[in-house]
Design a protein around this motif. Structure first.
Motif: not given
Length: 332
Positions: A190-193, A218-226
């Motif tokens: 969590a700290e690193i993120l 979910s805590k970092v990215a605005e957009r996701t590629l699966v």
């Protein structure tokens, strides 16, 4: 103009007279300061995509076709000297295991100073000042002391902070973080993120986060590629993908998160496993593991279609959208 544009990228591995396909028709863009994630199980092609962007695919792998542009510069055809002007200075990479990145017999400080001086003409004293400043920036206590220590003298979380400091030395436009919290406990993760997120926000740095964990994303990215088996199967705003996943594979990844089961229950899992490069199935690569697969899925590769604000490659979703469109037309 997009900061990074990847268009129809295909990467192959030539092994024992076989052509094994690792990435198939990958396309996406990244804007300045944007944070995107690439998600999927091991073997999906996430790391290969990250390495391809900075042209670090070594033999027997190679970029077969497609384009990777940093603004208007084509990266896939650059020679080594040209790439050295991009790697570190424009695009920096954080790898999974900091002990594989840091030299165990050279002090932290000397490694940071060497990075700076390999790209600039400044003195050792000035490079040392920059290195200590960056160590302080990533919230390392007593950076002057850590500067003279060796990697084995630091904890795993501290070593990962050193790696983040090293990629900040040359003020890159893009950071590619390949599973940066894999070997760390939950608290340190969590700290690193949060540190990565703050650095990108404060400095306008674009981030490509490679992960298998949608909870982390979910805590970092605005957009996701699966990604699945070298394909992008779904793309869209992260919150939309988490709250309303369209592709059965994305649904499976979300259902497999520990928080999706009650205490004492068995964790959900996607039946089967990721196919190897030599055993890629026909049609939709996910069909052997998909509970909704039809004969069409086994024979044909689905195309990308828009579903709301997301894009998805799935015949099930396509059929549902067509049915809705027909129903709406009849109602009119």
């Amino acid at each position: 103009m997009n900061l990074l544009s990847v268009s129809h990228l295909c990467v192959n591995f030539h092994i024992k007279k076989q052509e094994l396909v690792a990435l198939i028709d990958i396309s996406f863009t990244l804007n300045r300061g944007e944070r995107i994630a690439i998600v999927g199980e091991s073997g999906a092609g996430k790391s290969i995509l990250g390495f391809s962007i900075v042209n670090l695919i070594g033999k027997p792998g190679y970029i077969k076709s497609g384009s990777i542009k940093l603004e208007n510069k084509e990266l896939s055809t650059m020679n080594l000297r040209q790439l050295q002007e991009v790697r570190g200075k424009r695009i920096a990479m954080i790898f999974q295991d900091p002990m594989m990145t840091l030299n165990p017999v050279i002090t932290i400080g000397d490694q940071l100073v060497e990075t700076i001086r390999s790209h600039t003409n400044i003195s050792y004293k000035d490079a040392r000042s920059i290195a200590i400043e960056k160590l302080h920036h990533v919230q390392i206590a007593s950076p002057e002391k850590r500067f003279d220590q060796y990697p084995h003298e630091l904890s795993g979380g501290m070593r990962q902070r050193v790696i983040i400091a090293s990629v900040l030395l040359l003020n890159p436009d893009i950071i590619i973080a390949d599973e940066p919290t894999t070997a760390l406990d939950v608290t340190i993760q969590a700290e690193i993120l949060q540190l990565l997120l703050a650095i990108c926000r404060d400095n306008g740095v674009a981030l490509i986060l490679i992960s298998h964990d949608l909870g982390v994303v979910s805590k970092v990215a605005e957009r996701t590629l699966v990604m699945y088996a070298g394909h992008i199967v779904e793309e869209g705003p992260t919150l939309e993908i988490i709250n309303d996943p369209q592709h059965p594979y994305t649904q499976g990844l979300l259902n497999a998160l520990p928080q999706m089961t009650l205490p004492g229950q068995r964790l959900n899992q996607i039946q089967g496993s990721m196919p190897s490069l030599a055993e890629r199935p026909s049609g939709c690569a996910f069909h052997p593991r998909c509970p909704y697969a039809t004969q069409k899925c086994r024979q044909e590769q689905p195309r990308f279609i828009y579903s709301g604000v997301s894009s998805v490659a799935c015949f099930l979703v396509e059929d549902m959208l067509n049915e809705c469109a027909e129903h709406d037309q009849e109602a009119m």
